[in-house]
Design a protein around this motif. Structure first.
Motif, PDB file in Angstrom:
ATOM      1  N   LEU A  51       0.814  -1.222   0.000  1.00 48.37           N
ATOM      2  CA  LEU A  51       0.000   0.000   0.000  1.00 48.37           C
ATOM      3  C   LEU A  51       0.848   1.272   0.000  1.00 48.37           C
ATOM      4  O   LEU A  51       0.367   2.355   0.331  1.00 48.37           O
ATOM      5  CB  LEU A  51      -0.953   0.023   1.205  1.00 48.37           C
ATOM      6  CG  LEU A  51      -2.002  -1.102   1.262  1.00 48.37           C
ATOM      7  CD1 LEU A  51      -2.852  -0.970   2.524  1.00 48.37           C
ATOM      8  CD2 LEU A  51      -2.879  -1.085   0.025  1.00 48.37           C
ATOM      9  N   ASP A  52       2.107   1.128  -0.401  1.00 47.39           N
ATOM     10  CA  ASP A  52       2.996   2.292  -0.525  1.00 47.39           C
ATOM     11  C   ASP A  52       2.839   2.829  -1.953  1.00 47.39           C
ATOM     12  O   ASP A  52       3.584   2.452  -2.864  1.00 47.39           O
ATOM     13  CB  ASP A  52       4.445   1.891  -0.244  1.00 47.39           C
ATOM     14  CG  ASP A  52       5.384   3.093  -0.176  1.00 47.39           C
ATOM     15  OD1 ASP A  52       5.029   4.164  -0.713  1.00 47.39           O
ATOM     16  OD2 ASP A  52       6.492   2.953   0.375  1.00 47.39           O
ATOM     17  N   THR A  53       1.860   3.693  -2.146  1.00 43.50           N
ATOM     18  CA  THR A  53       1.527   4.173  -3.491  1.00 43.50           C
ATOM     19  C   THR A  53       2.676   4.938  -4.126  1.00 43.50           C
ATOM     20  O   THR A  53       2.921   4.826  -5.340  1.00 43.50           O
ATOM     21  CB  THR A  53       0.272   5.066  -3.433  1.00 43.50           C
ATOM     22  OG1 THR A  53      -0.797   4.332  -2.852  1.00 43.50           O
ATOM     23  CG2 THR A  53      -0.134   5.520  -4.826  1.00 43.50           C
ATOM     24  N   LYS A  54       3.391   5.719  -3.350  1.00 50.37           N
ATOM     25  CA  LYS A  54       4.506   6.501  -3.886  1.00 50.37           C
ATOM     26  C   LYS A  54       5.559   5.587  -4.497  1.00 50.37           C
ATOM     27  O   LYS A  54       6.039   5.830  -5.611  1.00 50.37           O
ATOM     28  CB  LYS A  54       5.121   7.365  -2.784  1.00 50.37           C
ATOM     29  CG  LYS A  54       6.238   8.271  -3.279  1.00 50.37           C
ATOM     30  CD  LYS A  54       6.771   9.168  -2.166  1.00 50.37           C
ATOM     31  CE  LYS A  54       7.885  10.076  -2.681  1.00 50.37           C
ATOM     32  NZ  LYS A  54       8.430  10.948  -1.601  1.00 50.37           N
ATOM     33  N   ARG A  55       5.930   4.529  -3.772  1.00 42.66           N
ATOM     34  CA  ARG A  55       6.910   3.569  -4.302  1.00 42.66           C
ATOM     35  C   ARG A  55       6.346   2.798  -5.486  1.00 42.66           C
ATOM     36  O   ARG A  55       7.044   2.512  -6.457  1.00 42.66           O
ATOM     37  CB  ARG A  55       7.343   2.590  -3.209  1.00 42.66           C
ATOM     38  CG  ARG A  55       8.410   3.119  -2.260  1.00 42.66           C
ATOM     39  CD  ARG A  55       8.910   2.001  -1.363  1.00 42.66           C
ATOM     40  NE  ARG A  55       9.546   0.939  -2.142  1.00 42.66           N
ATOM     41  CZ  ARG A  55       9.651  -0.319  -1.724  1.00 42.66           C
ATOM     42  NH1 ARG A  55       9.122  -0.687  -0.564  1.00 42.66           N
ATOM     43  NH2 ARG A  55      10.264  -1.214  -2.479  1.00 42.66           N
TER      44      ARG A  55
END
Length: 630
Positions: free
Chosen positions: A534-538
């Motif tokens: 759920l790390d959208t930036k990565r």
């Protein structure tokens, strides 16, 4: 009298100065050229070709530029970038022909910058491509490198209006890894390392240059001499040229028609002051160009040596064709049904002959390869990490033998395609015989290249017609015998089966394909894990800025959707199975297509679909630039 007159050679074959007549295209140079052609075709922003000094970067740059059609391309070549920003900008404007000498003194930086932008945009709207080639890019100052980055910002809403190619030494790649240059590294979409000649290429290189210089076969290099030259030069053309020139001088002084290992040692000692260890003589010695047969050998070599690597690849594929001439029997069954082990038994393993587009498939999966030039359809099976040839069949293809470009051109498209469904004979007119497998043409790459049309199938024919006698040409689809189609239907899946179409098949080293496979598997696994985190930036870092997704959405819209969806998620679980990797013909090492069945499970949504990811390799590794669902 000099050696030219003595050996009856018209001009010096190993001059160090640039002469396009003597250009020898090695495997590495050809691959680099393919990368550059891809850059132009897709109007990518940045490309980096790097390699050690003397490997032929400047030669490649000049040949590449000289091959461009001036009616289509505007190009500027800067060979020595040691200068300030103002001078650099002036050189670019002068190269494009938009800065008069009389205007140099009074032109401000802003005025020149605006002038360049307007020129590039105007030429782009006229349909022309603009290209800036910078040699010795490792000499670019930090300020000038950042200025080049700013130039790469010239673009319309959809495309770049200036492509930039950097030629540099390996130290430049290390420099790009530094944090202050991360913004440059991220923009490099195409990167390729130029490597020296291989041993077998050194032999061909020497022969090729002798032929181009007008040699009549009165002098040649034996196999042991070539080995010594390779060992000393390590395959670098500049070193080979100097040593071969010295060898011809030594051979002339001793009136020897053949350059031997002894000649090479004498040349190194007398001309360059280098002594090498004397190894035990090898009794058997093969002369590459003998005195007595020189004229005949050169005549034969001249027709082959220019592109011997390609011919070698083709000849290997021809041997494969002979291997698969036998056809095992198979029971008729419905599409998607797997044949018995007895039916599916491969003829013979030949891993060294793996087609260049094949990288990896699901275990026990069947793959089709259509070679247009031979009008053959080949069936492969992926077993125990190897693509095993099973059998081949005659087929009919489009009347237009070129790659399909537009609707109605009657050409069979070339590329990597996948079946989307099977249409039975009950649902089709009689001319389609047993039925048809529908292919996903035009795929994402086809659309990106502006290709149009559709309705490309793998189908049967009217029962009263004979494929060899009556159906030699089609409107673009691939037609095979009805009984063959029944048999193939027992092997392949109605949806998701890879169908690779090429004009003339080539093969690749299986070790190289395995390395690409490892890279792609690692990328896909990391992509899945980051998505689940759920790390959208990565997660968004796995996608290119020019990404186009389902229904053509751009990166900005994709990013907004991802960030919006994340707010509703407590968890995401992704499962990937039936993974396969292929690379489109002509794009080996540049582009890959990943096909897999994706199972998506979250707290508020579940889904399963067959997905295609289009991957491009840049300086930071693989990145997703396109996506499709089957």
């Amino acid at each position: 009298m000099d050696y030219l007159e003595y050996f009856r050679i018209k001009e010096k074959p190993f001059e160090s100065t640039f002469n396009p007549q003597f250009y020898y295209e090695s495997i590495s140079h050809k691959e680099a050229s393919d990368h550059l052609r891809f850059l132009l075709r897709h109007r990518e922003g940045f490309a980096l070709i790097y390699g050690n000094k003397g490997v032929g970067k400047t030669t490649l740059a000049r040949l590449f530029l000289s091959s461009l059609d001036k009616k289509v391309y505007n190009a500027v070549h800067i060979e020595d970038p040691v200068m300030d920003e103002i001078t650099f900008l002036k050189e670019i404007l002068k190269g494009f022909g938009i800065l008069k000498p009389s205007d140099e003194e009074r032109a401000s930086k802003k005025l020149m910058f605006d002038k360049l932008r307007y020129f590039l945009l105007d030429e782009f709207e006229k349909g022309k491509n603009n290209l800036l080639v910078i040699d010795n890019a490792q000499l670019l100052s930090h300020e000038l490198l950042q200025f080049v980055r700013i130039l790469s910002n010239f673009e319309t809403d959809k495309e770049k209006i200036l492509s930039i190619v950097l030629f540099a030494e390996p130290e430049f790649v290390e420099r790009l890894k530094e944090p202050e240059h991360a913004n440059i590294a991220q923009r490099i979409t195409i990167m390729y390392q130029l490597t020296p000649l291989r041993l077998e290429e050194v032999a061909s290189y020497i022969q090729y240059r002798l032929i181009k210089a007008g040699s009549k076969g009165l002098v040649g290099f034996d196999s042991n001499a070539v080995k010594r030259i390779y060992e000393f030069s390590q395959g670098y053309p500049a070193t080979i040229n100097k040593l071969c020139e010295d060898c011809l001088e030594i051979a002339f002084s001793g009136s020897e028609p053949t350059v031997t290992e002894k000649t090479v040692r004498l040349a190194l000692k007398e001309k360059q002051g280098v002594e090498i260890e004397v190894k035990k003589p090898i009794v058997s010695r093969r002369i590459y160009i003998t005195t007595s047969l020189g004229i005949l050998v050169i005549a034969a070599i001249a027709a082959l040596v220019i592109n011997w690597q390609y011919l070698s690849s083709i000849s290997k594929f021809r041997r494969f064709q002979d291997m698969v001439s036998q056809k095992p029997q198979a029971a008729v069954s419905t599409p998607g049904q797997k044949p018995s082990e007895k039916v599916a038994k491969p003829v013979a393993p030949a891993p060294e002959l793996v087609p260049s587009s094949f990288i990896f498939a699901d275990n026990d999966e069947y793959v089709l390869l259509c070679e247009k030039s031979s009008r053959k359809l080949f069936l492969y099976r992926f077993v125990k990490d190897k693509f095993i040839p099973v059998k081949s069949y005659p087929c009919s293809i489009g009347a237009n033998k070129k790659d399909k470009q537009k609707s109605g051109d009657r050409a069979t498209p070339e590329g990597v395609f996948f079946t989307t469904k099977f249409i039975s004979k009950k649902e089709l007119p009689g001319i389609y015989g047993y039925g048809a497998f529908v292919l996903n043409y035009p795929n994402f790459i086809d659309k990106k290249e502006g290709k149009t049309g559709g309705g490309i199938w793998l189908n049967g024919h009217h029962p009263d017609k004979d494929i060899e006698r009556d159906i030699r040409e089609t409107n673009g689809s691939i037609i095979i015998d009805n009984n063959v189609l029944k048999e193939i239907a027992s092997y392949i899946k109605p949806s998701g089966t890879p169908v690779v179409v090429v004009n003339q098949a080539q093969t690749s080293d299986i070790k190289k394909q395995h390395e690409i496979r490892k890279e792609l598997q690692a990328f896909l696994d990391e992509w899945r894990k980051v998505w689940e985190s759920l790390d959208t930036k990565r997660h968004l870092q796995f996608y290119a800025s020019d990404y186009r997704g389902i229904n053509g959405i751009d990166f900005k819209t994709f990013k907004e959707n991802k960030e919006k969806v994340k707010k509703t998620k407590q968890f995401i679980q992704i499962t990937l199975d039936d993974v396969a990797f292929f690379t489109p013909p002509g794009y080996e090492g540049i582009i890959a297509i990943a096909r897999f069945h994706q199972t998506y499970h979250s707290n508020n949504f579940n889904d399963r679909q067959t997905k295609l990811l289009y991957l491009r390799k840049g300086i930071s590794g693989w990145i997703i630039f396109g996506e499709e669902n089957l």
